[in-house]
Each structure stands twice: as structure tokens, then as C-alpha cells.
Design a protein around this motif. Structure first.
Motif, PDB file in Angstrom:
ATOM      1  N   UNK A 258       0.857  -1.180   0.000  1.00 39.40           N
ATOM      2  CA  UNK A 258       0.000   0.000   0.000  1.00 39.40           C
ATOM      3  C   UNK A 258       0.898   1.236   0.000  1.00 39.40           C
ATOM      4  N   UNK A 259       0.663   2.148  -0.924  1.00 33.63           N
ATOM      5  CA  UNK A 259       1.483   3.351  -1.025  1.00 33.63           C
ATOM      6  C   UNK A 259       0.599   4.587  -0.898  1.00 33.63           C
ATOM      7  N   UNK A 260       1.017   5.504  -0.034  1.00 27.14           N
ATOM      8  CA  UNK A 260       0.375   6.799   0.113  1.00 27.14           C
ATOM      9  C   UNK A 260       1.380   7.883  -0.263  1.00 27.14           C
ATOM     10  N   UNK A 261       0.905   8.973  -0.823  1.00 35.06           N
ATOM     11  CA  UNK A 261       1.735  10.154  -1.039  1.00 35.06           C
ATOM     12  C   UNK A 261       1.243  11.249  -0.101  1.00 35.06           C
ATOM     13  N   UNK A 262       2.157  11.878   0.618  1.00 36.99           N
ATOM     14  CA  UNK A 262       1.838  12.999   1.494  1.00 36.99           C
ATOM     15  C   UNK A 262       2.146  14.281   0.742  1.00 36.99           C
ATOM     16  N   UNK A 263       1.116  15.027   0.302  1.00 39.07           N
ATOM     17  CA  UNK A 263       1.364  16.203  -0.531  1.00 39.07           C
ATOM     18  C   UNK A 263       2.056  17.332   0.233  1.00 39.07           C
ATOM     19  N   UNK A 264       2.771  18.162  -0.511  1.00 37.39           N
ATOM     20  CA  UNK A 264       3.301  19.392   0.063  1.00 37.39           C
ATOM     21  C   UNK A 264       2.130  20.218   0.612  1.00 37.39           C
ATOM     22  N   UNK A 265       2.406  21.018   1.610  1.00 40.01           N
ATOM     23  CA  UNK A 265       1.385  21.913   2.140  1.00 40.01           C
ATOM     24  C   UNK A 265       0.581  21.341   3.276  1.00 40.01           C
ATOM     25  N   UNK A 266       0.904  20.117   3.717  1.00 40.45           N
ATOM     26  CA  UNK A 266       0.163  19.521   4.834  1.00 40.45           C
ATOM     27  C   UNK A 266       0.704  19.970   6.178  1.00 40.45           C
ATOM     28  N   UNK A 267       1.795  20.724   6.172  1.00 44.13           N
ATOM     29  CA  UNK A 267       2.319  21.277   7.414  1.00 44.13           C
ATOM     30  C   UNK A 267       3.344  20.397   8.097  1.00 44.13           C
TER      31      UNK A 267
END
Length: 280
Positions: A196-205
Motif C-alpha cells: 500500500x502506497x500513500x503520497x503525502x502532498x506538500x502543504x500539509x504542514x
């Protein structure tokens, strides 16, 4: 004064000593290279090259041989010495690698590079060269690292969840073709039932794992351990309170990350944005 006894006629040169020990152990069992291949699982030609000294192999195969022969850490210690850098795999990381091979599930947060278990040969090679590895040392380390991917292959492979900072899929490589292959590999891996792969986008702090690559391993006895690594050091963490603190930080990051389906589409968009390779 009594005459000093010669304890062994084996070589004192680390690489030769390692190869000699491999031949000795196999000979004592009366095994052919094919026999050893069937018992341990690596190709017979790999063992032949290691016994001739033409390659050292990687830490995973050496650990497997130690386990098969019942030699404790003997072969891995000789391998480290033969590698020419005894600090290459420090005690904590060596223990982590052994635990990783036994884990029933794994999950990771990656700051700027694909998780080691999901790195392609090309990515590994460029990363090691950027760190100064060259020649035989480079080939040995590439071989050692890419073998880790086998952990996630096969019907009985453990589940693996990876959260990738957006920086991971935007960082790129000097070799554009190799970077394309790395992104394609991530997209393909995301379709496997155990990954399972998730991407954590820029701008989430800012969050609790902002600058720390962290891997969690759930072991057969139900315990969870963590390995946290930044630019200057790595640490195996086994204390329950500290592991739970890291797990809470990981869960908070996962809550902010894209879903698996959205994350795969994000990786595919990165692929589409890559400049087309000119035909020759």
C-alpha cells in the motif's frame, strides 16, 4: 619455551578468508553448489562466485548461510571485514536487518527517497555513486541493497505500507530513464495486494516525522520495533513507549496523506510530466 602451534592455515586476508570459510562449511556438509542452492534458496552460481572470491554477495545471503550452517554471526562478520569497511553495517542496523527478514508486517515513512524495499537497481546505483561508492565496492553494495526487494515478493510476502513525502516522487535523478523506471516500479508496486502506497502532498504542514525516515516492524511475537534514520544517524528503537510515540506520529501523517488510489494516480501524473526521451 614451548613451540607456538599453528592453529589454522587459512588466509589472514579478509576476502580470501571469507571464501575459504564458505568452501570449508559446504565441504563439511558434503554439499554440491546445487545442493546448497536448494537448501538456502539462492542460485548455485551465486555461491560459486562467493566461494571463488569473485563476489562477496550481499548481507541477506550471508545471513541465510549463517542460519543454515548454524554459525551465528561468523560469516556476516567475515563478510563485513572482507568488504573493507567494518562499520558498513553497524550492530544496530545489522540487528534491524535480521528483524526485517522476520517481520510479519512492515510500514514506513520516507522523507526524500523511495523506501529501500522499493528502490530499483538504477536508483540504488545512482544513490551509492553520489555517496562516493565506485568499482567493486559499488557493485557489492548495489547487489546487497537490491536483494532486499525479495522480502516483498512471493505469495507469503508480508504486508508493507509506505507513506512517501511528495519530495520522494519529485526529487528525480540525473538519469531520466532510470527515474522513469523508478516511478513505473512504484506505480506497479502499488497494485500488488501486499503493498500500500500513500503520497503525502506538500502543504500539509509540519508533523512528527518531518525529517526522519521511519520503518516499523511487527514481529512474530506481536512486538513492534522501529528504525529511525536521518542524514547523520540511524537508531533501532525497541522501547515500547518510544515506539508508540512514533506510531502515533505515523498515524497522524497517514491521516493527511492521499488515499492509495489517489497516490497511484499522483505517481502516474509525475510520469506523464517527465520529458519524453528523444528517439535515436
Amino acid at each position: 619455551m614451548p613451540q607456538r602451534l599453528v592453529v589454522t592455515e587459512m588466509s589472514h586476508e579478509p576476502r580470501k578468508r571469507f571464501a575459504e570459510e564458505l568452501r570449508r562449511l559446504r565441504g563439511e556438509r558434503g554439499l554440491t553448489l546445487r545442493d546448497l542452492s536448494r537448501e538456502v534458496g539462492w542460485d548455485a552460481s551465486q555461491f560459486g562466485k562467493m566461494e571463488s572470491g569473485s563476489t562477496l554477495g550481499g548481507p541477506e545471503v550471508v545471513q541465510a548461510l549463517d542460519q543454515y550452517y548454524g554459525t551465528g554471526p561468523l560469516l556476516l562478520t567475515l563478510w563485513e571485514l572482507a568488504l573493507g569497511d567494518p562499520t558498513q553495517f553497524k550492530e544496530q542496523y545489522r540487528r534491524y536487518m535480521m528483524l526485517e527478514a522476520e517481520a510479519v508486517s512492515l510500514w514506513q515513512y520516507s522523507v526524500s527517497a523511495p523506501p529501500g524495499l522499493l528502490q530499483t537497481d538504477g536508483y540504488v546505483r545512482e544513490a551509492l555513486m553520489a555517496g562516493g561508492a565506485r568499482g567493486e565496492e559499488l557493485e557489492q553494495q548495489v547487489e546487497a541493497r537490491v536483494r532486499r526487494r525479495k522480502l516483498l515478493e512471493g505469495d507469503d510476502a508480508p504486508p508493507f505500507r509506505a507513506i512517501l513525502s511528495e519530495a520522494v516522487v519529485r526529487m528525480g535523478m540525473r538519469d531520466r530513464r532510470a527515474w522513469r523506471q523508478q516511478l513505473e516500479f512504484l506505480a506497479e508496486a502499488a497494485e500488488r495486494p501486499n503493498i500500500t502506497i500513500h503520497v503525502l502532498p506538500f502543504g500539509t504542514g509540519v508533523h512528527g516525522l518531518t525529517s526522519t525516515d521511519t520503518m516499523f516492524l511487527r514481529l512474530l511475537d506481536g512486538r513492534v520495533v522501529a528504525y529511525a534514520e536521518n542524514d547523520v544517524r540511524g537508531e533501532l528503537i525497541e522501547e515500547t513507549e518510544r515506539v508508540e510515540q512514533l506510531q502515533r506520529a505515523y498515524d497522524a501523517v497517514r491521516d493527511q496523506a492521499l488515499s492509495p488510489a489517489e497516490s497511484r494516480m499522483f505517481v502516474l501524473r509525475m510520469l506523464e510530466e517527465l520529458p519524453c526521451e528523444s528517439s535515436t
